[in-house]
Design an enzyme around this catalytic site. Structure first.
Site, PDB file in Angstrom:
ATOM      1  N   CYS A 194       3.962   2.978  -1.173  1.00 57.48           N
ATOM      2  CA  CYS A 194       3.547   1.598  -1.179  1.00 57.48           C
ATOM      3  C   CYS A 194       3.439   1.400   0.412  1.00 57.48           C
ATOM      4  O   CYS A 194       2.768   0.320   1.030  1.00 57.48           O
ATOM      5  CB  CYS A 194       4.281   0.472  -1.617  1.00 57.48           C
ATOM      6  SG  CYS A 194       3.909   0.475  -3.404  1.00 57.48           S
ATOM      7  N   HIS A 254       2.546  -6.162   2.075  1.00 53.76           N
ATOM      8  CA  HIS A 254       2.371  -5.244   0.813  1.00 53.76           C
ATOM      9  C   HIS A 254       2.402  -6.102  -0.417  1.00 53.76           C
ATOM     10  O   HIS A 254       3.250  -7.099  -0.366  1.00 53.76           O
ATOM     11  CB  HIS A 254       3.329  -4.269   0.462  1.00 53.76           C
ATOM     12  CG  HIS A 254       3.360  -3.512  -0.651  1.00 53.76           C
ATOM     13  ND1 HIS A 254       2.201  -3.082  -1.184  1.00 53.76           N
ATOM     14  CD2 HIS A 254       4.572  -3.242  -1.403  1.00 53.76           C
ATOM     15  CE1 HIS A 254       2.376  -2.687  -2.329  1.00 53.76           C
ATOM     16  NE2 HIS A 254       3.847  -2.721  -2.576  1.00 53.76           N
ATOM     17  N   ASN A 273      -0.081  -4.717  -7.865  1.00 52.69           N
ATOM     18  CA  ASN A 273       0.257  -3.868  -6.861  1.00 52.69           C
ATOM     19  C   ASN A 273      -0.688  -2.531  -6.759  1.00 52.69           C
ATOM     20  O   ASN A 273      -0.377  -1.770  -7.401  1.00 52.69           O
ATOM     21  CB  ASN A 273       1.852  -3.409  -6.991  1.00 52.69           C
ATOM     22  CG  ASN A 273       2.393  -2.516  -6.115  1.00 52.69           C
ATOM     23  OD1 ASN A 273       1.777  -2.150  -5.285  1.00 52.69           O
ATOM     24  ND2 ASN A 273       3.822  -2.694  -6.268  1.00 52.69           N
TER      25      ASN A 273
END
Length: 330
Positions: A119, A257, A287
């Site tokens: 990520c 993020h 996500n």
């Protein structure tokens, strides 16, 4: 580690590319031991996108890359390098960045793959590209793409509800205006196995037994991720802003993020800032790993919130753990 910019580079022309298939919480709940209210309350996610079965990461990356070239009026032959971040490449090798370069016709581009930053990959890709800018590299295409729908266990509510598929891209080029561009970067890391994929590498090669155990799927210790994200992100944001000789009040856009809305709101509370200053795409995308910061930046670009003089902080944390923040003056 804090890095002040000793050279001048900037990132611009942010775009995203999204699969057409929308997967709602209602659809997931048909096969998972959970309910829509629980998912939305705990994560802020109402839906996510899944890539069509016949397409791969490079296909979605190519879509984003083509948009950047179109919006910037840049010819593929003028791209000096492609830095591509993904945790799920087309295959272990050959290079997914090279696959994209071939598809674009970017024959001069040096292909660089970042495949294990998860990520934080999008942030690291921007940082790597910015440090390359000089006489040899003048125009660098940065891409982040994830196809997490292929890496989550369809029966595991711990991971299946969170992740989606997306791509994003931007150009990193020299910045000629004093005080503009990427002003500061703070990056930190600490080895931790709370999130990862156990199988598929040299330590645990995939075989029938490994697949039967689900070693090829993502595992995640949610409470550990929450604890680290909410503790570490405020610190790197403050440091990056201070290194850029700015204050939190100078920042127009906070781009985090997109892992969990509650994490983002907790970080903003710690910073003493209104939640509305941190922009959200996870509600409809989930996500999307390395691509997530690009989905937010693309949205801000469409809304004309990245106009000249605006200041954006980009911050991310990912498996490893690797975390950091960047200050970008447009």
């Amino acid at each position: 580690m804090d890095r002040l910019r000793t050279h001048s580079a900037t990132a611009q022309f942010f775009v995203d590319a999204l699969p057409p298939r929308v997967v709602t919480n209602e659809e997931l709940c048909r096969d998972l031991d959970t309910d829509e209210t629980w998912i939305e309350t705990r994560t802020g996610i109402s839906s996510r996108r899944f890539l069509e079965p016949h397409r791969a990461a490079s296909d979605l990356a190519l879509e984003a890359a083509a948009r950047v070239l179109h919006e910037s009026n840049t010819a593929a032959i003028d791209i000096d390098a492609i830095v591509l971040a993904t945790a799920n490449p087309d295959q272990p090798f050959p290079s997914t960045a090279l696959t994209v370069a071939h598809g674009l016709g970017a024959r001069r581009a040096v292909p660089i793959d970042l495949t294990q930053a998860a990520c934080t990959g999008g942030l690291l890709a921007l940082e790597l590209a910015s440090t390359m800018i000089g006489d040899r590299y003048r125009t660098i295409l940065v891409i982040a793409v994830e196809v997490f729908s292929r890496q989550t266990d369809p029966g595991d509510r711990t991971t299946r509800i969170f992740f989606g598929d997306a791509a994003g891209a931007a150009l990193v080029v020299p910045e000629g205006r004093e005080g503009k561009g990427i002003r500061s970067v703070v990056l930190e890391s600490e080895f931790d196995m709370s999130v990862g994929i156990r199988g598929g590498g040299s330590r645990r090669p995939l075989d029938v037994a490994a697949v039967s155990r689900g070693d090829h799927y993502i595992y995640m210790d949610g409470p550990r991720v929450w604890k680290l994200a909410t503790a570490l992100l405020p610190d790197v944001v403050r440091r990056a802003v201070a290194d850029a000789k700015l204050t939190l009040g100078d920042i127009d856009n906070f781009v985090f993020h997109q892992a969990n809305r509650n994490i983002i709101e907790d970080v903003m509370d710690t910073l003493g800032l209104d939640h509305s200053r941190a922009h959200i795409t996870l509600d409809g995308l989930g996500n999307t790993g390395a691509a997530s910061i690009f989905t937010v930046l693309a949205q801000l670009s469409r809304e004309d919130r990245l106009a000249a003089g605006r200041v954006t902080v980009i911050a991310a944390i990912g498996a490893g753990f690797i975390w950091g923040a960047m200050v970008l003056v447009h």
